[in-house]
Design a protein around this motif. Sequence first.
Motif, mmCIF file in Angstrom:
data_model
loop_
_atom_site.group_PDB
_atom_site.id
_atom_site.type_symbol
_atom_site.label_atom_id
_atom_site.label_comp_id
_atom_site.label_asym_id
_atom_site.label_seq_id
_atom_site.Cartn_x
_atom_site.Cartn_y
_atom_site.Cartn_z
ATOM 1 N N LEU A 47 58.504 49.077 -0.492
ATOM 2 C CA LEU A 47 57.591 49.579 -1.519
ATOM 3 C C LEU A 47 56.793 50.771 -1.002
ATOM 4 C CD1 LEU A 47 56.230 46.250 -3.077
ATOM 5 C CD2 LEU A 47 57.932 47.812 -4.021
ATOM 6 N N ARG A 48 56.386 50.688 0.265
ATOM 7 C CA ARG A 48 55.594 51.795 0.828
ATOM 8 C C ARG A 48 56.411 53.085 0.908
ATOM 9 N NH1 ARG A 48 53.408 55.571 2.011
ATOM 10 N NH2 ARG A 48 51.802 55.999 3.582
ATOM 11 N N LEU A 49 57.699 52.975 1.210
ATOM 12 C CA LEU A 49 58.513 54.173 1.437
ATOM 13 C C LEU A 49 59.239 54.659 0.188
ATOM 14 C CD1 LEU A 49 60.085 53.203 4.896
ATOM 15 C CD2 LEU A 49 58.163 54.754 4.473
ATOM 16 N N TYR A 50 59.642 53.724 -0.703
ATOM 17 C CA TYR A 50 60.557 54.127 -1.764
ATOM 18 C C TYR A 50 60.025 53.934 -3.186
ATOM 19 C CZ TYR A 50 63.873 54.120 2.092
ATOM 20 O OH TYR A 50 64.505 54.367 3.275
ATOM 21 N N TYR A 51 58.898 53.229 -3.339
ATOM 22 C CA TYR A 51 58.433 53.031 -4.708
ATOM 23 C C TYR A 51 57.795 54.316 -5.244
ATOM 24 C CZ TYR A 51 56.101 51.257 -8.845
ATOM 25 O OH TYR A 51 55.696 51.069 -10.146
ATOM 26 N N ILE A 52 58.224 54.707 -6.434
ATOM 27 C CA ILE A 52 57.657 55.863 -7.136
ATOM 28 C C ILE A 52 57.297 55.421 -8.549
ATOM 29 C CG2 ILE A 52 58.072 58.208 -7.975
ATOM 30 C CD1 ILE A 52 60.108 58.564 -5.756
ATOM 31 N N HIS A 53 56.064 55.671 -8.920
ATOM 32 C CA HIS A 53 55.603 55.254 -10.246
ATOM 33 C C HIS A 53 56.438 55.965 -11.313
ATOM 34 C CE1 HIS A 53 52.976 54.444 -13.658
ATOM 35 N NE2 HIS A 53 52.319 53.568 -12.883
ATOM 36 N N PRO A 54 57.037 55.217 -12.267
ATOM 37 C CA PRO A 54 57.931 55.835 -13.262
ATOM 38 C C PRO A 54 57.255 56.888 -14.125
ATOM 39 C CG PRO A 54 58.178 53.448 -13.251
ATOM 40 C CD PRO A 54 56.985 53.763 -12.415
ATOM 41 N N GLU A 55 55.941 56.802 -14.300
ATOM 42 C CA GLU A 55 55.249 57.727 -15.204
ATOM 43 C C GLU A 55 54.501 58.815 -14.454
ATOM 44 O OE1 GLU A 55 52.765 55.317 -17.606
ATOM 45 O OE2 GLU A 55 54.418 54.175 -18.502
ATOM 46 N N PHE A 84 64.359 52.629 -8.747
ATOM 47 C CA PHE A 84 65.228 52.667 -7.573
ATOM 48 C C PHE A 84 65.730 51.256 -7.272
ATOM 49 C CE2 PHE A 84 65.654 53.098 -2.800
ATOM 50 C CZ PHE A 84 66.831 53.839 -2.861
ATOM 51 N N TRP A 85 67.025 51.135 -6.930
ATOM 52 C CA TRP A 85 67.648 49.814 -6.777
ATOM 53 C C TRP A 85 67.014 48.978 -5.668
ATOM 54 C CZ3 TRP A 85 69.865 48.086 -2.295
ATOM 55 C CH2 TRP A 85 70.117 49.038 -1.294
ATOM 56 N N THR A 87 63.826 49.006 -4.496
ATOM 57 C CA THR A 87 62.534 48.455 -4.908
ATOM 58 C C THR A 87 62.712 47.436 -6.034
ATOM 59 O OG1 THR A 87 62.279 50.417 -6.317
ATOM 60 C CG2 THR A 87 61.175 50.435 -4.173
ATOM 61 N N ARG A 88 63.749 47.626 -6.882
ATOM 62 C CA ARG A 88 64.044 46.603 -7.893
ATOM 63 C C ARG A 88 64.444 45.280 -7.227
ATOM 64 N NH1 ARG A 88 67.215 48.827 -13.225
ATOM 65 N NH2 ARG A 88 65.549 50.196 -13.984
ATOM 66 N N LEU A 89 65.196 45.392 -6.132
ATOM 67 C CA LEU A 89 65.598 44.191 -5.388
ATOM 68 C C LEU A 89 64.374 43.459 -4.837
ATOM 69 C CD1 LEU A 89 67.976 42.525 -4.296
ATOM 70 C CD2 LEU A 89 67.943 43.982 -2.250
ATOM 71 N N VAL A 90 63.371 44.228 -4.395
ATOM 72 C CA VAL A 90 62.127 43.621 -3.906
ATOM 73 C C VAL A 90 61.454 42.829 -5.021
ATOM 74 C CG1 VAL A 90 59.785 44.117 -3.109
ATOM 75 C CG2 VAL A 90 61.737 45.315 -2.096
ATOM 76 N N PHE A 91 61.386 43.411 -6.220
ATOM 77 C CA PHE A 91 60.735 42.748 -7.349
ATOM 78 C C PHE A 91 61.437 41.434 -7.723
ATOM 79 C CE2 PHE A 91 58.058 46.236 -7.624
ATOM 80 C CZ PHE A 91 57.208 46.178 -8.721
ATOM 81 N N LEU A 92 62.728 41.346 -7.441
ATOM 82 C CA LEU A 92 63.467 40.130 -7.773
ATOM 83 C C LEU A 92 63.490 39.126 -6.616
ATOM 84 C CD1 LEU A 92 66.535 41.743 -9.599
ATOM 85 C CD2 LEU A 92 64.563 40.608 -10.649
ATOM 86 N N LEU A 93 63.597 39.627 -5.382
ATOM 87 C CA LEU A 93 63.778 38.756 -4.226
ATOM 88 C C LEU A 93 62.483 38.075 -3.792
ATOM 89 C CD1 LEU A 93 65.873 37.775 -2.187
ATOM 90 C CD2 LEU A 93 65.293 39.737 -0.733
ATOM 91 N N VAL A 94 61.359 38.789 -3.847
ATOM 92 C CA VAL A 94 60.086 38.224 -3.361
ATOM 93 C C VAL A 94 59.667 36.989 -4.165
ATOM 94 C CG1 VAL A 94 57.612 38.664 -3.122
ATOM 95 C CG2 VAL A 94 59.268 40.350 -2.302
ATOM 96 N N PRO A 95 59.659 37.012 -5.504
ATOM 97 C CA PRO A 95 59.281 35.794 -6.241
ATOM 98 C C PRO A 95 60.210 34.616 -5.946
ATOM 99 C CG PRO A 95 59.234 37.696 -7.687
ATOM 100 C CD PRO A 95 59.889 38.141 -6.422
#
Length: 375
Positions: A47-55, A84-85, A87-95
Motif C-alpha cells: 500500500l505504501r509503494l503502489y496504492y494510488i488514490h483513484p480520484e 492496481f492488481w 493493492t487489490r490483492l491486499v484488500f482481499l487477502l488481509v480480511p
Amino acid sequence: MKKNLLLWYRKYVHRPTLAFFRMPGARAFGGLLVVFGVIFVLSVLALRLYYIHPETGERLDTFSAVYTVFALLVFETAIPFPRFWLTRLVFLLVPFSGVLVLGNGLVRIGHTLLNREVWYRAMASTYKDHTIVCGLGKVSLRVIRWILDLGEEAVVIERDADNPMIPQVEHWGVPVVIADARRPEVLEGVNIRQAESIIACTNDDLVNLSVGLQARQLVPGIKVVLRMLDAQMAENVRSGFDIRTVFSIPEISAPVFAAAATRAPLDHAFTYTEGGEQGLVTITKFAVVEESPLVGYTLGQLEAEFDVAVLAHRQNGKFTLHPGNDAVLQAGDRFIVSASIEALNQIAALTPPRRELERYQQGRWPIQTHRPRRR
C-alpha cells in the motif's frame, strides 16, 4: 513498587502467554501467526509503494498504510478500492487472513475455558524454582498454604479429579494437574527439572517413596521431602535411599499429643536426634500479666534466670523475632521461649501461658506474685 509490577507481569501476562502457546496445537497456531505477520508487513509495504488514490492520485504515507491494513482486518476502509492488481490483492487477502487467525484464536480460547485441566497443565509447565506437591489432602493443603505464605510458588499433582479440596487450591492461584505423580512424563510436564523441590504427601507410603525415587532419577540434585506413616519405613528410607527429609507423622505428632495430655505448658514440641541421643525441643508463648513478678525483667535476665531461649517478643503491638537482651518486659507483653519442661513450669508459675490466659482471668491458673530468687 517495581517488584510488585514484575510479579504482576509474570503472573498475569508472561506466564499465561507462555501457557497459551504450550497448549495442544500451539505450533500450528504459531505458524499461522508468523504467516499473518508476513502478510501484514507485505501489505503495508504494498500500500505504501503502489496504492494510488483513484480520484486524487495521492499516495499513502507509512502511517496511513498501517492504519488501512488494520481497518481491513475488521472489513473497514476509509479509502476507495484500488485499481492496481497488487493493492487489490491486499484488500482481499488481509480480511481473509484476519478472520482465519482471529477465528483460530477464539477457538483456542474457548477450548481453554471449557477444558481447565488442559490449561492448568500448560500453566504448570511454565513454573520455575517452584515446589511440586504430590497428593492433595488435609496435610498437603496446609503445606501448600505455608509455601504460599513464605512467598514461594507451588504446583499440585492429584490423581482424583473429584477431590473436594481442588477448588480451594485453585482459588489460591495454584495449578492442579490431574495425573499420577509416579509417571515420569507427568513430572516432566510440571517442569521438575527447574523445580526447587518436590513433596510427596499422599496417604500411601509406597506411593510417596515411588514419587521420591522417580524424582531423583529425573533430577538427581532435587530436594525430596517424603511423608511417611510408618516410622520404621521412614528410617529405612533415610538410611537406604539417602533421602534425609523424610518425616514420619507418628514421630512428629507423638510429642505434641503427649504435651497436650500433660500439665506441662507446651504449645509445640518435637524430637531431635544428635549423637545417638534423642532430645525434645519445646516452644511456648507466655502472656505477661500485671501481677507477674516478671514485669521489669529484661529478656537477657529472663534467659539467664531460667536458662531459656527467647525466640520472639511482642510489645505495644510490635512483634520482634530474636529480640535484644535489653528489651524490658511490661504488662500486656507476649514472649515465646524454647526451654526444658522444668524451666517452662517455673515461668508458668510466674505468668500464665497465652493459651491459659482465660483460665488465669477466671482464677483457675494461680501464679506466684513474689519475685523469684536470682541465681
